[in-house]
Design an enzyme around this catalytic site. Structure first.
Site, short mmCIF file in Angstrom:
data_model
loop_
_atom_site.label_atom_id
_atom_site.label_comp_id
_atom_site.label_asym_id
_atom_site.label_seq_id
_atom_site.Cartn_x
_atom_site.Cartn_y
_atom_site.Cartn_z
N HIS A 42 0.84 -1.20 0.00
CA HIS A 42 0.00 0.00 0.00
C HIS A 42 0.88 1.24 0.00
O HIS A 42 2.08 1.16 0.17
CB HIS A 42 -1.01 -0.01 1.15
CG HIS A 42 -0.43 0.09 2.53
ND1 HIS A 42 0.37 -0.89 3.10
CD2 HIS A 42 -0.54 1.06 3.48
CE1 HIS A 42 0.71 -0.53 4.32
NE2 HIS A 42 0.18 0.66 4.58
N HIS A 83 1.46 3.90 1.82
CA HIS A 83 2.01 4.67 2.93
C HIS A 83 3.54 4.72 2.87
O HIS A 83 4.19 3.73 2.54
CB HIS A 83 1.55 4.08 4.27
CG HIS A 83 0.11 4.41 4.58
ND1 HIS A 83 -0.66 3.66 5.44
CD2 HIS A 83 -0.69 5.41 4.13
CE1 HIS A 83 -1.88 4.19 5.51
NE2 HIS A 83 -1.92 5.25 4.73
N ASP A 119 5.84 4.60 4.98
CA ASP A 119 6.59 3.62 5.76
C ASP A 119 6.54 2.22 5.13
O ASP A 119 6.98 1.24 5.76
CB ASP A 119 6.10 3.57 7.22
CG ASP A 119 4.68 3.07 7.36
OD1 ASP A 119 3.80 3.56 6.65
OD2 ASP A 119 4.45 2.16 8.19
N HIS A 120 6.02 2.15 3.90
CA HIS A 120 6.05 0.88 3.16
C HIS A 120 6.71 1.03 1.79
O HIS A 120 7.10 0.02 1.19
CB HIS A 120 4.64 0.31 3.02
CG HIS A 120 4.07 -0.06 4.36
ND1 HIS A 120 4.00 -1.35 4.82
CD2 HIS A 120 3.61 0.73 5.37
CE1 HIS A 120 3.52 -1.35 6.06
NE2 HIS A 120 3.27 -0.09 6.41
N HIS A 159 -8.84 -4.20 1.06
CA HIS A 159 -9.08 -2.79 1.33
C HIS A 159 -9.57 -2.59 2.76
O HIS A 159 -10.07 -3.52 3.39
CB HIS A 159 -10.10 -2.24 0.33
CG HIS A 159 -9.67 -2.39 -1.11
ND1 HIS A 159 -10.50 -2.16 -2.17
CD2 HIS A 159 -8.46 -2.75 -1.63
CE1 HIS A 159 -9.84 -2.37 -3.30
NE2 HIS A 159 -8.60 -2.75 -3.01
N ASP A 204 -0.38 -3.72 6.28
CA ASP A 204 -1.04 -3.20 7.48
C ASP A 204 -2.51 -3.61 7.55
O ASP A 204 -3.36 -2.86 8.04
CB ASP A 204 -0.95 -1.66 7.52
CG ASP A 204 0.47 -1.18 7.78
OD1 ASP A 204 1.35 -2.01 8.02
OD2 ASP A 204 0.68 0.05 7.73
N HIS A 212 4.38 -4.55 10.54
CA HIS A 212 4.89 -3.92 11.77
C HIS A 212 5.05 -4.94 12.89
O HIS A 212 4.29 -5.91 12.97
CB HIS A 212 3.93 -2.82 12.27
CG HIS A 212 3.87 -1.62 11.39
ND1 HIS A 212 4.60 -0.48 11.62
CD2 HIS A 212 3.15 -1.38 10.26
CE1 HIS A 212 4.34 0.42 10.68
NE2 HIS A 212 3.46 -0.10 9.84
FE FE Z 1 2.57 0.90 8.13
ZN ZN Z 2 -0.06 1.73 6.48
#
Ligand code: FE
Ligand code: ZN
Length: 278
Positions: free
Chosen positions: A69, A71, A73-74, A125, A150, A188
């Site tokens: 996805h 974000h 942090d990915h 989703h 996530d 995570h």
């Molecule tokens: Fe994340």
């Molecule tokens: Zn995320």
């Protein structure tokens, strides 16, 4: 972790060994790598290039990048890695992931020939409106793997930033229906913080307390609590257990009324956790 591809043509002359690794990144992210014995590897959700480049110095050879996805942090490490390595980058259909070379949606299958692997993309989703997971089925006696970003965490699930409870519950149902021994590779290291909430919701769940003890021991040794398994999450994760009397009763006690629909149980559970202070 050893993954022997007995059915592959190469198995006649050698048995490739597959290694699944979680590279810690940022505060609590994992960049997953799945590599063959010779170092050729897929890289999943590189939040940063640095940890991957350190692995490259130790022999890792990226052959594909998978992004779950949009974000940062990915994905933030993907563009610099693609500058250095001329390899495909699989990602969902979302203009917010500009560096993708291949777009995938529900049921799309793609091969990573260097690892003799096939992945199926699953739309999951809820956390975002385009989040996907990547599933590789069991091969040669070794269990399958799902990279779920996530969406599903051990003992928890992602926050609903762009989706509805109905979407997220459908996504979790989809992941929960994968084979029980599937290795669950989450984005995570949230297991212990999720555990505090899970233990409040489902205090009499014996497997949950065993999982918490195991996770505490792993973290004390500085090791990841992941991959989890689908069977373990079905036994312990309250977000996969909205149909159990214990979780339903806990949610109904929390909101102070009967909640007949499972999606409303899920929505109330997610909201409860959003405001939960351990
Ligand atoms: Fe994340
Ligand atoms: Zn995320």
């Amino acid at each position: 972790m050893v993954w022997i591809l007995r059915d592959s043509p190469a198995a006649v002359t050698c048995l490739p060994m597959m290694t699944l690794r979680a590279l810690p990144a940022l505060t609590d992210n994992y960049i997953w790598t799945l590599s063959a014995e010779d170092g050729r590897a897929i890289v999943v959700d590189p939040s940063q290039a640095g940890p991957v480049l350190a692995a490259v110095d130790a022999g890792l050879q990226p052959v594909a990048i998978l992004l779950t996805h949009h974000h940062p942090d990915h994905i933030d490490g993907a563009a610099p890695l693609l500058e250095r390595f001329d390899i495909p980058c699989y990602a969902p259909v979302d203009p917010r992931i500009a560096c993708a070379t291949h777009r995938v949606g529900e049921g799309d299958v793609f091969a990573v020939p260097e690892l003799n692997l096939q992945f199926t993309a699953l739309e999951v989703h809820g956390h975002t409106r385009s989040h996907v997971a990547f599933h590789a089925p069991a091969t040669g006696g070794e269990s399958g793997i799902v990279f779920c970003g996530d969406t599903l965490f051990s003992l928890g699930c992602g926050r609903l930033f762009e989706g509805t409870p109905t979407q997220m519950l459908a996504s979790l149902d989809k992941l929960a229906s994968l084979p029980a021994d599937t290795r669950v590779c989450c984005g995570h290291e949230y297991t212990l913080s999720n555990a505090a909430f899970a233990a409040v919701v489902d205090p009499h769940n014996v497997p949950l307390h065993a999982r918490i003890a195991q996770a505490q021991a792993l973290r004390e040794r500085g090791q990841p609590t992941l991959p989890a398994t689908i069977s373990g999450e079905l036994a312990c994760n309250p977000f996969l257990r909205v149909d159990t009397p214990a979780v339903r009763a806990a949610v109904e006690r929390h909101v102070g009324k009967l909640v007949p629909e499972r999606v409303d149980i899920f929505a109330a559970l997610r909201q409860w956790k959003d405001g939960f202070q351990p």
